[in-house]
Design a protein around this motif. Structure first.
Motif, PDB file in Angstrom:
ATOM      1  N   ASN A  12      -7.278  -3.141   6.025  1.00 16.22           N
ATOM      2  CA  ASN A  12      -7.842  -3.702   7.238  1.00 16.22           C
ATOM      3  C   ASN A  12      -9.354  -3.908   7.169  1.00 16.22           C
ATOM      4  OD1 ASN A  12      -7.787  -4.336  10.205  1.00 16.22           O
ATOM      5  ND2 ASN A  12      -8.501  -2.289  10.552  1.00 16.22           N
ATOM      6  N   CYS A  13     -10.188  -2.867   6.678  1.00 21.12           N
ATOM      7  CA  CYS A  13     -11.690  -3.345   6.774  1.00 21.12           C
ATOM      8  C   CYS A  13     -12.022  -3.272   5.462  1.00 21.12           C
ATOM      9  CB  CYS A  13     -12.164  -1.964   7.599  1.00 21.12           C
ATOM     10  SG  CYS A  13     -12.224  -0.512   6.961  1.00 21.12           S
ATOM     11  N   CYS A  29      -7.798   5.666   8.221  1.00 24.51           N
ATOM     12  CA  CYS A  29      -9.169   5.255   7.316  1.00 24.51           C
ATOM     13  C   CYS A  29     -10.427   5.668   8.201  1.00 24.51           C
ATOM     14  CB  CYS A  29      -8.816   3.558   7.675  1.00 24.51           C
ATOM     15  SG  CYS A  29     -10.643   2.859   6.638  1.00 24.51           S
ATOM     16  N   SER A  31     -13.238   4.748   7.806  1.00 28.57           N
ATOM     17  CA  SER A  31     -14.283   3.485   8.300  1.00 28.57           C
ATOM     18  C   SER A  31     -13.829   3.015   9.615  1.00 28.57           C
ATOM     19  CB  SER A  31     -14.239   2.283   7.100  1.00 28.57           C
ATOM     20  OG  SER A  31     -14.751   3.172   6.017  1.00 28.57           O
ATOM     21  N   CYS A  32     -12.612   2.483   9.758  1.00 27.42           N
ATOM     22  CA  CYS A  32     -12.262   1.756  10.950  1.00 27.42           C
ATOM     23  C   CYS A  32     -11.297   2.480  11.871  1.00 27.42           C
ATOM     24  CB  CYS A  32     -11.486   0.182  10.572  1.00 27.42           C
ATOM     25  SG  CYS A  32      -9.795   0.595   9.756  1.00 27.42           S
ATOM     26  N   ILE A  34      -7.976   2.966  11.480  1.00 25.76           N
ATOM     27  CA  ILE A  34      -6.532   2.864  11.686  1.00 25.76           C
ATOM     28  C   ILE A  34      -5.974   3.870  11.105  1.00 25.76           C
ATOM     29  CG2 ILE A  34      -6.570   1.501   9.470  1.00 25.76           C
ATOM     30  CD1 ILE A  34      -4.989  -0.800  10.846  1.00 25.76           C
TER      31      ILE A  34
HETATM   32 ZN   LIG Z   1     -10.163   0.612   7.425  1.00 26.17          ZN
END
Ligand SMILES: [Zn+2]
Length: 118
Positions: A12-13, A29, A31-32, A34
């Motif tokens: 995703n990211c 995740c 970072s994002c 998800i």
């Molecule tokens: Zn991510």
């Protein structure tokens, strides 16, 4: 997405560190945010990807070696190589099969995935 998946990153990211160890995928995740596992049985697709990749690799090595050495095919050598390869490859490929499955799911159901992000 598929390039990120092949590098064991979040499809995703592109975020890193989604695997704690080689085989252990984080729940979300970092970072994002998800959430990777959408439902129970979700990873059956990753198992299918891993199985298909293993069969393709086996076929290429088996047929390629046979063609290369025909008619004096070293059957014992081929057997030793493909047995070890078929034991190790699915373990090495396991994290990539999971990230590839997530990438396929994101490509098919992007709106559903966006809803699950925290
Ligand atoms: Zn991510």
């Amino acid at each position: 997405m598929f390039g990120r998946a092949m590098l064991r990153r979040c499809p995703n990211c592109g975020g890193r560190r989604i695997f704690g160890r080689w085989l252990v995928l984080a729940d979300d995740c970092p970072s994002c945010g998800i959430h990777f596992e959408r439902q129970e049985g979700y990873w059956v697709g990753a198992v299918a990807i891993n199985t298909v990749a293993t069969v393709i690799l086996f076929s290429v090595v088996f047929v390629g070696t046979m063609v290369l050495f025909w008619p004096d095919v070293p059957w014992g050598g081929i057997l030793a190589v493909v047995v070890v390869m078929n034991l190790l490859f699915p373990i090495v490929f396991y994290p990539v099969s999971k990230t590839l499955w997530i990438a396929i799911d994101l490509a098919v159901h992007p709106e559903v995935r966006g809803d699950s992000a925290r």
